[in-house]
Every structure is written in C-alpha cells, then in structure tokens.
Design a protein around this motif. Structure first.
Motif, PDB file in Angstrom:
ATOM      1  N   LEU A 139      77.283  -4.592  31.560  1.00 26.27           N
ATOM      2  CA  LEU A 139      76.385  -3.282  31.844  1.00 26.27           C
ATOM      3  C   LEU A 139      75.816  -3.397  33.130  1.00 26.27           C
ATOM      4  CD1 LEU A 139      74.359  -3.523  28.488  1.00 26.27           C
ATOM      5  CD2 LEU A 139      76.385  -1.905  29.238  1.00 26.27           C
ATOM      6  N   ASN A 140      76.121  -4.324  34.000  1.00 23.84           N
ATOM      7  CA  ASN A 140      75.635  -4.198  35.417  1.00 23.84           C
ATOM      8  C   ASN A 140      76.690  -3.348  36.389  1.00 23.84           C
ATOM      9  OD1 ASN A 140      73.702  -6.225  35.493  1.00 23.84           O
ATOM     10  ND2 ASN A 140      75.208  -7.829  35.085  1.00 23.84           N
ATOM     11  N   LEU A 141      77.639  -2.907  35.837  1.00 28.55           N
ATOM     12  CA  LEU A 141      78.651  -2.145  36.590  1.00 28.55           C
ATOM     13  C   LEU A 141      78.137  -0.594  36.513  1.00 28.55           C
ATOM     14  CD1 LEU A 141      82.240  -3.362  35.583  1.00 28.55           C
ATOM     15  CD2 LEU A 141      80.890  -3.893  37.822  1.00 28.55           C
ATOM     16  N   THR A 142      78.091   0.005  37.732  1.00 29.09           N
ATOM     17  CA  THR A 142      77.651   1.245  38.057  1.00 29.09           C
ATOM     18  C   THR A 142      78.858   1.900  38.763  1.00 29.09           C
ATOM     19  OG1 THR A 142      76.170   1.357  39.724  1.00 29.09           O
ATOM     20  CG2 THR A 142      75.273   0.851  37.471  1.00 29.09           C
ATOM     21  N   THR A 143      78.628   3.335  39.032  1.00 30.01           N
ATOM     22  CA  THR A 143      79.585   4.053  40.184  1.00 30.01           C
ATOM     23  C   THR A 143      79.257   3.331  41.401  1.00 30.01           C
ATOM     24  OG1 THR A 143      79.076   6.173  38.943  1.00 30.01           O
ATOM     25  CG2 THR A 143      79.760   6.354  41.288  1.00 30.01           C
ATOM     26  N   ASN A 144      78.145   2.904  41.719  1.00 32.10           N
ATOM     27  CA  ASN A 144      78.143   2.239  43.230  1.00 32.10           C
ATOM     28  C   ASN A 144      78.686   1.196  43.401  1.00 32.10           C
ATOM     29  OD1 ASN A 144      76.287   4.310  44.071  1.00 32.10           O
ATOM     30  ND2 ASN A 144      74.399   3.237  43.166  1.00 32.10           N
ATOM     31  N   ASP A 145      79.229   0.436  42.221  1.00 30.67           N
ATOM     32  CA  ASP A 145      80.340  -0.793  42.501  1.00 30.67           C
ATOM     33  C   ASP A 145      81.639  -0.353  43.055  1.00 30.67           C
ATOM     34  OD1 ASP A 145      79.018  -3.485  41.012  1.00 30.67           O
ATOM     35  OD2 ASP A 145      78.447  -1.827  40.068  1.00 30.67           O
ATOM     36  N   ALA A 146      81.933   0.907  43.123  1.00 32.22           N
ATOM     37  CA  ALA A 146      82.974   1.330  43.914  1.00 32.22           C
ATOM     38  C   ALA A 146      82.876   1.294  45.333  1.00 32.22           C
ATOM     39  CB  ALA A 146      83.258   2.847  43.430  1.00 32.22           C
ATOM     40  N   PHE A 147      81.680   1.031  45.773  1.00 32.50           N
ATOM     41  CA  PHE A 147      81.564   1.017  47.245  1.00 32.50           C
ATOM     42  C   PHE A 147      81.928  -0.296  47.788  1.00 32.50           C
ATOM     43  CE2 PHE A 147      78.721   4.691  46.565  1.00 32.50           C
ATOM     44  CZ  PHE A 147      78.979   5.462  47.557  1.00 32.50           C
ATOM     45  N   LYS A 148      82.141  -1.313  46.812  1.00 27.52           N
ATOM     46  CA  LYS A 148      82.253  -2.677  47.417  1.00 27.52           C
ATOM     47  C   LYS A 148      83.636  -2.842  48.190  1.00 27.52           C
ATOM     48  CE  LYS A 148      79.597  -5.121  43.651  1.00 27.52           C
ATOM     49  NZ  LYS A 148      79.675  -6.100  42.384  1.00 27.52           N
ATOM     50  N   ALA A 149      84.624  -2.237  47.764  1.00 29.23           N
ATOM     51  CA  ALA A 149      85.816  -2.196  48.576  1.00 29.23           C
ATOM     52  C   ALA A 149      85.918  -1.610  49.915  1.00 29.23           C
ATOM     53  CB  ALA A 149      87.128  -1.714  47.588  1.00 29.23           C
ATOM     54  N   VAL A 150      85.013  -0.893  50.118  1.00 32.98           N
ATOM     55  CA  VAL A 150      85.132   0.028  51.221  1.00 32.98           C
ATOM     56  C   VAL A 150      83.747  -0.351  52.025  1.00 32.98           C
ATOM     57  CG1 VAL A 150      86.764   1.888  50.525  1.00 32.98           C
ATOM     58  CG2 VAL A 150      84.224   1.946  49.909  1.00 32.98           C
ATOM     59  N   SER A 151      82.920  -1.282  51.827  1.00 34.82           N
ATOM     60  CA  SER A 151      81.808  -1.704  52.558  1.00 34.82           C
ATOM     61  C   SER A 151      81.938  -2.878  53.097  1.00 34.82           C
ATOM     62  CB  SER A 151      80.406  -1.647  51.649  1.00 34.82           C
ATOM     63  OG  SER A 151      80.269  -0.430  51.246  1.00 34.82           O
ATOM     64  N   LYS A 152      81.234  -3.112  54.217  1.00 35.34           N
ATOM     65  CA  LYS A 152      80.980  -4.336  55.033  1.00 35.34           C
ATOM     66  C   LYS A 152      80.034  -5.199  54.531  1.00 35.34           C
ATOM     67  CE  LYS A 152      84.717  -4.654  57.830  1.00 35.34           C
ATOM     68  NZ  LYS A 152      84.648  -4.975  59.143  1.00 35.34           N
ATOM     69  N   TYR A 153      79.030  -4.694  54.059  1.00 28.54           N
ATOM     70  CA  TYR A 153      77.846  -5.317  53.108  1.00 28.54           C
ATOM     71  C   TYR A 153      77.604  -4.331  52.086  1.00 28.54           C
ATOM     72  CZ  TYR A 153      73.414  -7.329  52.116  1.00 28.54           C
ATOM     73  OH  TYR A 153      72.363  -7.963  51.830  1.00 28.54           O
ATOM     74  N   TRP A 154      77.254  -5.013  50.870  1.00 23.39           N
ATOM     75  CA  TRP A 154      76.661  -4.238  49.654  1.00 23.39           C
ATOM     76  C   TRP A 154      75.784  -5.128  48.898  1.00 23.39           C
ATOM     77  CZ3 TRP A 154      76.118  -4.858  44.569  1.00 23.39           C
ATOM     78  CH2 TRP A 154      76.001  -4.067  43.767  1.00 23.39           C
ATOM     79  N   ASP A 155      74.694  -4.302  48.780  1.00 22.26           N
ATOM     80  CA  ASP A 155      73.799  -4.993  47.725  1.00 22.26           C
ATOM     81  C   ASP A 155      73.062  -3.961  46.951  1.00 22.26           C
ATOM     82  OD1 ASP A 155      71.633  -6.691  47.125  1.00 22.26           O
ATOM     83  OD2 ASP A 155      71.175  -7.016  49.233  1.00 22.26           O
ATOM     84  N   ARG A 156      72.315  -4.458  45.858  1.00 18.42           N
ATOM     85  CA  ARG A 156      71.541  -3.665  44.866  1.00 18.42           C
ATOM     86  C   ARG A 156      70.192  -4.015  44.653  1.00 18.42           C
ATOM     87  NH1 ARG A 156      74.859  -3.380  40.432  1.00 18.42           N
ATOM     88  NH2 ARG A 156      75.648  -1.335  40.809  1.00 18.42           N
TER      89      ARG A 156
END
Length: 645
Positions: A139-156
């Motif tokens: 349930l922690n996964l959202t659309t925004n997790d898709a950014f992880k593969a294309v981001s140099k830094y990712w946070d929520r």
C-alpha cells in the motif's frame, strides 16, 4: 531560542524555494526562477493555496501538458548552463505520470529538474481516492514510485518535519554538476496542508556554492605521461565543456598543442563552428572530417562527454590499434567509460592544469595538413547538401532501389520537391547569428549536428541524451524564457509535432515568442529510413490510411494542414512548398510579435546519411527476406571491429 514560523508544508516549501541562491565564480544569483503548474485535486488546495497566498519572487507559469511543462523547465535549465531552474508541480495520477518521461529526459542529459507531484493521502483514510493506483501487496506504492528509475534523488514527505531534509537534499543534488538530474519530492495531498513550526533558518536565504574540482597531481602526472607518447590525439567536446564555461580553455588547449576537436550534440556551440581546429560533429550523426580523424587518432581525450553510442559510433569509430582514452569529467561514472584514464575534475580547471603540465614538457601533436584537408572536403560536401535536389541525392544503396515510386508519390501529394538539407541551407543563410535552434528527435538532430554552423556560443540547443519526441516545442519555450532577447527556432518533424506541441499555447499566453519550423514528410521518416536500410520495407512508419483492400496501413498518404492547426491556437502561420516561400515566411516570422509556425513540405529520404560511422541496432537473426539476413550478417562483421568495453 530558535525562532519558529508556523506554516503548512506547502507554504514552507514555497518560501524555501524562493530563498535558494547559487554562487559560481564569485557571482551570486537566484537559483529557482519559478514554478510551472497544472493544478488538480492533489495539489491545487495545497501548493496552489501556498502560491496564491504568497509566491514571493517565484514566477508562476501555467503549463498545458505535464510532460511539456517539465521539458520547458529542463530546457530553461540547460540554456542557463544548469545555473537556474524552474520547478514543476502536478496532481497525483496521470498528471504525475506524464512527468516521468520528462524526468528521464532531464536525468539522461544531466540537467537539474525539480518535480513536485501530488500524492495520495498519507493517512490512507479516504483510500482509494480518484486517480489512485492500488497495489494490494504494497500500500506504500503510488504512481510516484515510477519516478525512482528516472530520478537522481527521490523522496516522499509523509510528515511535515520531513520536508526539511527532503528539501535540503533536493538542493544538494540539483546544484551538484556530478550528480544532477531529475529530483522528485512526492507530496501527499493531506500533508501539503498540514502545519508545523518550522525553524526560521530553514526558510532563510541559502546560498549553494559551486566549487570547481581541480585535478589531482597523481592523475595529472599519469595522463601527461600517456599524452606525450601520442602523436595524433583528438579532443571530444561534450556538454560538460559547455556547462563548465570551458570554451576559451578548450580553444587555448587545442591551439597550444595543435590538437583538433570534435563536438557531441550537447557540446556543439561551446566553440564557434569556424575555429580552424573545430572538426564539427562526431559519431553516428557526425561528419566526414571528425570521423576520419577519429578513426586514425591514437588518443581520444573526452572533455565532459559520457561517450554515448552516437558519439562513439557504437564503440566502432576508433580504429587505430594503438588508441587509448582519457576522460576529463566531473562525474567519476563517466570518467571511467571506455576503460579511459579517468580525470575526475571540472572541465575548465582540468584543461588549465593539463595545458600547463604539457607546456612544461614542450608537447606538440604531429598533425601537418590533415585537419585542413578534411575540413575543406567537408565544407564542399556541406555546400552540395545545401543545394541538394532529389535527382542528385546520394541515397543509401540499401534503399535507393525502393525510392522512385515513394518520392514521386510524396512529391505529388505534397506539391513539393524540397529536400531537407536544402531547407537547412536556406535557414543557415537567413537566420540571425544569435538565433538559437532547438531540436531533439528524428532525422533533424543528425542533419543539424553535421550541417549547422553556430556563429555564436550557446546558440545550439539539442536534447539528444534521451532524444525525446515532443521536447522541441516545449524546449523552445524554456529556451525563450532563458534568452528572451534572442529569436528561438524549434526544428521539429511532423511526427514529433503530433506527439506534443501543447506548450505552443503557453508561449502565446506568456507572449514568449517562439518559431516552429515544421518539416512535414508524412511519417516517422528517421525510423522509416532505419528499417528500410536494414532490409525491411516501409512498415508502420509512414502516415497512411488503412487500405480497405489489404486491411493494412498501406493506403494513400495522410495529408495534414499543420499551419491550420497552429493558426487555430492564435499563432502566425505560413505554408512552404518552395525555397522562395521559405524566404518570405522567415522574413515575416522574424517581424511577428507572436509565436509562429512554418509548415514546410519536404521529401522523405532527403536527410543526410552516415559518414564513416555505424550504429548498432538489434537485427533479426531469423527472417524470410534476404535483405534482412544480409543486414544481420553485416552486423556481425561490424561487431568484430567494435570495442567491447
């Protein structure tokens, strides 16, 4: 006692962004220029409320497509040599997902891009909400997790106090030339409105200091020893040279030791085209001058390049058996490519140190008249291409036999016999010296890297790390925002225009005039060329009606009036079928105060083709067509000549 200011997460983030500054070489300026927005239920009453209440000095601009506005932000940062940025905010769901492509584009090109997508509720109480993608196993996964593969830094940011570390880390990456790219901070819509007592120092003016990394002495001694053993080195000017502001240092280095230099797409216009040692574009989309010298060079010195396959011709370009590689790059990951001797340093400082060290040992290359000869040959070829007519085109042998019928059909349908290279020749003749050309995808990047001749620095803006269709028009808007006093021209194919041209509306709204030069060849011409040159027919790449008899997309050509579509938005438009039409259109477009579109009908297969280069693509080892089997056999032969690492 520490002063505290009670704000919502969104309000604190806006105040933080408004107070970020960058200092480079003693010059300090605002780092975050503004924010592109498309509001939805996931950000409008959070970040939207904060911006409405007090946006400070941030400029708020309205996007039309989330991908498009993020491309515009990327182009703005690229044209500003990574020293200024726009942030982008969207709602959760499709709005956020639309920005994933732009994030990949920014990261592939090492360009800072700050993305602030809304997210689903951190409290999970209303779940599932509109536009939420649910994963029963997590349930922690959202659309925004898709950014992880294309981001140099990712946070929520799931709690208000998390904003502080998230925001500071975002700036750490965005202002670091070795680590920069897309940065994504996902903002749950409930958390955006939650309040917290933020320390005043978090919200105060914060200056990020750019410090040029020098070459280490041991690295310098190793590379000097290698270079002094080499007779015919070649410099490759990559994007890092431009972003570092190392154009003068590159020229001085080349002139001092009589070393020619070639350009990548990102490096082009770091130095003007007519420098005596500038060979022009290199690799798959390079010219004969650069590729001839590269094939014979015994040392390749990459300056701020990541040695992508188009630069190295899929690692097959460098054919001297004694060739070695040196890579001067601020990013150690790039410095180690091709098993190069790594020089991890700023391009500008590195070139200065290397120049002084080589001067102390009286180094000089052994080039005599080779550079002048290949440049003269290429100049003659450019003049031929700029005057090219269909009857004199040098088509690739693999496709020449298939073209007579195709060219006749296109010419009749479009009422035009214009070649793509002749159009570029006319543009080169007419556009102002300080005009900025923007491109990204299709056959135009190859033609531009080979044929475009920048007369002023930083007037060539090509996104080719990702070659993202749809970047061109959005990118032109970002460039115009960065360079408001210069004419900006987006050179775009019909396929890319159809994929994404929404930010043309934003350019009209903002009175940020751009000029769209649209090359209509009724299809995805570059890929059509690729398939046909590797033994296939013309399959699924031309724009044709479905044939009622065959059931396939091989019916009549699908003619589109692009000028009419842009005119409906409010742009000034022109239709071009001859070079005379083009001259008139360019003159009128320059006088226009609003964005323009010039719809040019060009014949397919009239782009430039490879000059001593090769590009590795995956070919079928099993096929019924003899031409495909031949292409596959040729691939294996070429692979034997390519480097393995």
């Amino acid at each position: 006692m520490t002063t505290k200011i009670r704000l919502t997460v969104a309000q604190a983030l806006i105040k933080f962004l408004d107070n970020q500054y960058l200092e480079i070489d003693g010059q300090e300026h605002k780092f975050v220029e503004g924010i592109f927005t498309i509001f939805g239920h996931g950000n409008v009453v959070g970040l939207g409320q904060a911006l409405e209440e007090d946006c400070g000095d941030l400029i708020v601009r309205q996007g039309r497509n989330e991908q498009g506005m993020a491309h515009a932000a990327t182009a703005f940062a690229k044209q500003n040599l990574r020293q200024k940025i726009y942030a982008c905010t969207s709602s959760i769901g499709p709005g956020a997902a639309n920005m994933v492509t732009a994030a990949g584009t920014a990261t592939a090109n090492r360009i800072p891009l700050l993305l602030l997508p809304g997210d689903t509720f951190a409290c999970r109480q209303p779940d599932p909400v509109l536009q939420q993608v649910e994963h029963p196993y997590n349930l922690n996964l959202t659309t925004n997790d898709a950014f992880k593969a294309v981001s140099k830094y990712w946070d929520r940011v799931s709690r208000p106090e998390q904003l502080m570390t998230a925001a500071i880390n975002a700036m750490r990456v965005l202002t670091n030339p070795a680590k920069t790219g897309a940065v994504t901070i996902a903002l749950p819509q409930d958390v955006q409105g939650e309040a917290y007592d933020y320390p005043a120092e978090f919200l105060a003016k914060r200056v990020h200091h750019f410090r040029r990394t020098p070459l280490s002495e041991d690295s310098l001694s190793r590379v000097v020893k290698l270079i002094t053993q080499k007779k015919k080195p070649l410099l490759i000017c990559g994007g890092g040279s431009k972003y570092s502001g190392a154009g003068t240092e590159l020229k001085n280095f080349a002139e001092t030791f009589n070393i020619p230099f070639a350009e990548t797409q990102a490096g082009k216009s770091t130095v003007v085209f007519d420098h005596p040692l500038n060979l022009g574009g290199i690799g798959v989309t390079g010219n004969s001058a650069a590729n001839k010298i590269a094939s014979q060079a015994d040392l390749i010195i990459g300056i701020g390049t990541r040695f992508m396959d188009f630069t190295t011709a899929s690692k097959r370009l460098f054919q001297n058996p004694d060739v070695d590689f040196v890579a001067l790059n601020i990013c150690d990951f790039d410095a180690y490519k091709l098993d190069a001797v790594p020089l991890v340093a700023d391009a500008k400082l590195g070139l200065i140190s290397l120049l002084n060290a080589l001067k102390s040992v009286n180094y000089k290359s052994t080039y005599t008249d080779e550079i002048e000869k290949v440049k003269a040959e290429w100049k003659q070829e450019v003049e031929r291409l700029f005057k090219l007519e269909p009857a004199t085109a040098n088509f690739e042998p693999e496709i020449a036999g298939q073209l007579d019928k195709q060219l006749a059909e296109y010419s009749s349908k479009m009422d035009s016999n214009l070649t793509q290279t002749a159009v570029l020749g006319k543009l080169a003749e007419i556009l102002a010296d300080d005009a900025i050309v923007v491109g990204s995808s299709g056959s135009l990047p190859g033609d531009l890297q080979r044929l475009w001749r920048p007369k002023l620095e930083n007037t060539y803006h090509m996104e080719y790390g990702y070659s993202c269709m749809g970047y061109e028009i959005s990118g032109a808007l970002g460039v115009k925002l960065a360079a408001p006093d210069q004419e900006v021209y987006a050179l775009v194919g019909d396929g890319s225009y159809l994929m994404l041209h929404s930010e043309l509306i934003t350019s009209l709204q903002e009175r940020a005039k751009i000029n769209i030069i649209l090359f209509d060849n009724i299809g995805f011409g570059c890929i059509n060329n690729l398939q046909m040159s590797n033994g296939m027919g013309s399959f699924g790449t031309e724009f044709r009606y479905r044939n009622s008899r065959t059931g396939k997309l091989d019916g009549e050509l699908l003619k589109i009036d692009f000028a009419a579509s842009a005119a409906a938005y409010g742009a000034k438009t022109f239709k071009v079928h001859t070079l005379t039409d083009l001259e008139s259109a360019l003159a009128a477009a320059k006088q226009s105060s609003i964005s323009t579109l010039i719809d040019i009908k060009v014949l397919p297969k009239t782009m430039t083709h490879g000059y001593q280069s090769w590009w590795r693509v995956g070919l079928a080892e099993v096929a019924t067509k003899a031409d495909i089997k031949t292409a596959s056999t040729k691939l294996k032969t070429e692979l034997e000549r390519a480097r393995q690492y």
